[in-house]
Write a protein that holds these residues in place. Structure first.
Motif, mmCIF file in Angstrom:
data_model
loop_
_atom_site.group_PDB
_atom_site.id
_atom_site.type_symbol
_atom_site.label_atom_id
_atom_site.label_comp_id
_atom_site.label_asym_id
_atom_site.label_seq_id
_atom_site.Cartn_x
_atom_site.Cartn_y
_atom_site.Cartn_z
ATOM 1 N N LEU A 132 40.172 76.873 24.553
ATOM 2 C CA LEU A 132 40.467 78.385 24.645
ATOM 3 C C LEU A 132 41.754 78.433 22.858
ATOM 4 O O LEU A 132 41.594 79.776 22.318
ATOM 5 C CB LEU A 132 40.865 78.987 25.695
ATOM 6 C CG LEU A 132 39.691 79.423 26.861
ATOM 7 C CD1 LEU A 132 40.512 79.992 28.298
ATOM 8 C CD2 LEU A 132 39.360 80.754 26.143
ATOM 9 N N VAL B 126 34.674 76.936 30.156
ATOM 10 C CA VAL B 126 35.297 77.770 30.717
ATOM 11 C C VAL B 126 35.386 78.858 31.924
ATOM 12 O O VAL B 126 35.899 78.748 32.841
ATOM 13 C CB VAL B 126 35.898 78.644 29.861
ATOM 14 C CG1 VAL B 126 37.025 79.718 30.422
ATOM 15 C CG2 VAL B 126 36.033 77.275 28.548
ATOM 16 N N GLU C 224 42.772 83.270 28.393
ATOM 17 C CA GLU C 224 43.625 82.113 28.245
ATOM 18 C C GLU C 224 44.765 82.041 28.617
ATOM 19 O O GLU C 224 45.743 81.241 29.557
ATOM 20 C CB GLU C 224 44.171 81.487 26.766
ATOM 21 C CG GLU C 224 44.979 80.588 26.023
ATOM 22 C CD GLU C 224 45.275 80.448 24.993
ATOM 23 O OE1 GLU C 224 46.240 79.295 23.961
ATOM 24 O OE2 GLU C 224 44.990 81.330 24.171
ATOM 25 N N SER D 67 40.605 73.755 29.848
ATOM 26 C CA SER D 67 39.690 75.040 29.650
ATOM 27 C C SER D 67 40.852 75.083 28.218
ATOM 28 O O SER D 67 40.317 76.430 27.524
ATOM 29 C CB SER D 67 40.331 75.023 31.270
ATOM 30 O OG SER D 67 38.628 75.260 31.923
#
Length: 222
Positions: A126, A70, A172, A122
């Motif tokens: 998350l 990430v 996020e 990603s």
């Protein structure tokens, strides 16, 4: 001054690149900080146990590679956006009439699609990883009603979880905002691609007329 030399669609694209750069820096910073609070371990998809005697939380079953992935996506996006902003600023200073070719626009569309894919992956990592961690916290820790309440509970040394939920949540959000920006960037690049194709067709048509006019032109009668 440099914006005056750039088409307005390209200026809009650069503004969106700046937004993506900021989001990438924020996401990478929060993810790195959160991982650092847990001694370099990634808390995504981790399980939490509650030590009744010490009234503290213990992290188990974590994997650092997920957080590194990430963070790498966020950093690569930020570097790419920053590089493009510097390039177009330099190009506008060197050349007063900045134009993008069809090949450059096609490459930009391909890069946009690739980044959208990785940002989507990603963001899902998350979201699912944070929900898995929060589910473990709510299930194993007594007397809390939300995952955010786990920040107020002591974590076993060397962990520091006073901002674990905030860190994951901000990471996020930053990635999803950048995903939205890249959707807009893709739309702007596609519009520029269509405009470039129309100008190319129009230019070829005018050139064809200029070539054939001496042969097809008939002198007018007196």
């Amino acid at each position: 001054m440099f914006m005056m030399a750039l088409p307005w669609l390209l200026v809009l694209e650069l503004v969106l690149y700046a937004g993506c750069f900021i989001c990438g820096v924020i996401a990478a910073a929060w993810m790195t900080q959160t991982q650092g609070h847990f001694d370099g371990q990634c808390i995504l998809y981790g399980s939490v146990l509650y030590n009744v005697s010490g009234e503290s939380l213990i992290l188990e079953g974590s994997s650092s590679s997920i957080c590194y992935f990430v963070s790498a996506i966020a950093v690569c996006m930020a570097i790419y956006c920053f590089s493009l902003i510097l390039y177009w600023i330099y190009a506008s200073c060197v050349d007063e009439n900045v134009r993008r070719g069809t090949g450059s626009l096609n490459t930009s569309i391909g890069v946009c699609g690739l980044l959208l894919f990785f940002l989507l992956v990603s963001g899902c990592i998350l979201k699912i990883g944070r929900d898995s961690l929060c589910s473990s916290v709510l299930h194993n820790v007594p007397s809390i009603s939300s995952c955010e309440d786990g920040e107020n509970i002591t974590w076993a040394s060397p962990y520091n979880g006073n901002q674990f939920y905030k860190g994951l949540n901000n990471t996020e959000r930053s990635l999803w905002v950048s995903f939205f920006f890249w959707v807009l960037i893709t739309a702007v690049v596609i519009i520029q691609r269509r405009q470039s194709s129309r100008l190319k067709v129009w230019g070829n048509d005018e050139w064809s007329r200029a070539e054939t006019e001496p042969f097809l032109h008939r002198p007018s009668r007196a």
